[in-house]
Design a protein around this motif. Structure first.
Motif, PDB file in Angstrom:
ATOM      1  N   TYR A 127       0.863  -1.189   0.000  1.00 46.72           N
ATOM      2  CA  TYR A 127       0.000   0.000   0.000  1.00 46.72           C
ATOM      3  C   TYR A 127       0.896   1.234   0.000  1.00 46.72           C
ATOM      4  N   ARG A 180       2.842   0.976   3.442  1.00 44.39           N
ATOM      5  CA  ARG A 180       2.580  -0.145   4.357  1.00 44.39           C
ATOM      6  C   ARG A 180       2.665  -1.446   3.578  1.00 44.39           C
ATOM      7  N   SER A 238       1.720  -5.789   4.106  1.00 42.63           N
ATOM      8  CA  SER A 238       1.179  -6.834   4.975  1.00 42.63           C
ATOM      9  C   SER A 238       1.242  -8.153   4.215  1.00 42.63           C
TER      10      SER A 238
END
Ligand SMILES: O=C(O)CCC(=O)C(=O)O
Ligand SMILES: [Fe+2]
Length: 364
Positions: free
Chosen positions: A221, A304, A306
């Motif tokens: 992101y 970000r 994940s």
């Protein structure tokens, strides 16, 4: 002609060409230095986190469970089952997956996204040599009301040999290692969760339906202009049995409160893993364990990453409430038996829409 910023803002087809066809992703948009968000990413008001209807409840938190052996095993088991029943989401620490393995897979995620677009584009839907490896951006572009500010690489695990032969070199060893090293944790969690459902033993058939297939996603992101106007991932629940999620220190994952009126932030904890129940386990537990809606906000100042591992039934499995659950106190089935691949197809056919997917399996 190289696309310019203004072309990107005005023309959906230029944007699609740049992001998807050329494989630049939203990372490419960020690197172009866009100062305003292209209109395709602007979410309807009700989906934006800044709206009053999407109130964040700061005093609430999902449970954090210490799984180390020093703790009374019964306490750990109760905490896990209670969390799965009440919240559908919890974090685990001292879970046995080495920190280095987690750090390595985050580094590998950056390594993949830092590849040139010409490299990454080899794995898009149009180009990938296998349907088990897919690089893309946003969720389901045809179905979405608005695009999401997210790039992903999705790797479906079939066997180690196949992974070594087909997964991108930049991240395959680290992704495989993370999968391997989380296996014991997954089994422990499932054993604990099954016990409360009266399932005494996970035999071969149960093991297949609970964890017969796995998918690992590397989510990226990038920093987002006008981040309040969009989302990184819209409201959804996972279609998995369980999801094991590694997040970095940026934050941005939110979980629906029990009364469905607000959202709770899942604070990043170094070394922790976030565990959530998926729709498949909600169905198999006849609603005892909850698959909770969650979402990710876009960030205006930090990138970000994940890395979720989706632990799933096999596509060919038929899932429905376990007989052990129904037998225990003559409980009525709330869900019908469904072919798992049909359930997943149903999920991907439509835009992210909160908890609507499970309606497909509900007995009305
Ligand atoms: O990035 C996150 O924290 C969550 C990702 C997620 O919900 C998903 O991939 O299903
Ligand atoms: Fe999710």
């Amino acid at each position: 002609m190289a696309p310019t910023r203004s072309m990107m803002m005005d023309s959906p087809s230029d944007l699609n060409e740049f992001v998807m066809i050329q494989g630049n992703g939203v990372k490419g948009l960020y690197e172009m230095g866009l100062k305003t968000l292209p209109k395709q990413y602007i979410q309807p008001l009700e989906e934006r986190m800044s709206m009053m209807t999407n109130k964040v409840v700061p005093q609430e938190s999902i449970p954090i469970i210490d799984m180390s052996n020093n703790n009374n095993n019964c306490d750990v088991e109760d905490a896990i089952c209670d969390a799965a029943e009440k919240w559908g989401f919890f974090q685990v620490i001292n879970h046995g997956v080495p920190t280095q393995v987690l750090e390595n897979v985050k580094d590998a995620t950056y390594r993949f996204y830092e590849l040139a677009a010409e490299e990454k584009v080899k794995y898009t839907k149009e180009n990938s040599p296998t349907k088990h490896v897919r690089y893309g951006s946003s969720f389901s572009p045809q179905a979405e009301k608005a695009l999401e500010w997210k790039d992903y690489l999705s790797l479906f695990y079939v066997s180690e040999d196949e992974a070594i032969a087909t997964w991108p070199y930049a991240c395959r060893n680290e992704a495989l290692e993370y999968m391997k090293k989380s296996e014991a944790l997954i089994k422990r969690l499932l054993n604990i969760l099954m016990k409360r459902l009266n399932v005494k033993e996970i035999d071969e058939t149960k093991e297949a339906v609970l964890m017969g297939s796995k998918r690992i996603n590397l989510n990226y992101y990038p920093v987002c202009p006008n981040h309040d106007l969009t989302v990184a991932i819209g409201r959804h629940s996972d279609v998995s049995t369980l999801t094991i999620l590694l997040q970095d220190q940026t934050g941005g994952l939110f979980v629906r409160t029990e009364d469905r009126r607000g959202w709770i932030h899942v604070p990043p904890i170094p070394g922790a893993l976030v565990i959530n129940i998926g729709d498949a386990l909600q169905i198999m537990s006849n609603g005892r364990y909850k698959s909770i809606e969650h979402r990710v906000t876009a960030n205006g100042s930090k990138t970000r990453v994940s890395v979720p591992i989706f632990v799933n039934p096999r596509p060919s499995d038929v899932i429905g409430p376990f007989l052990e659950v129904l037998a225990s106190d003559g409980e009525k089935a709330k869900y019908k038996n469904v072919l798992y691949s049909d359930y997943v197809k149903h999920f991907f056919r439509k835009a992210h829409d909160g908890k609507m997917t499970i309606e497909y399996a509900k007995i009305t």
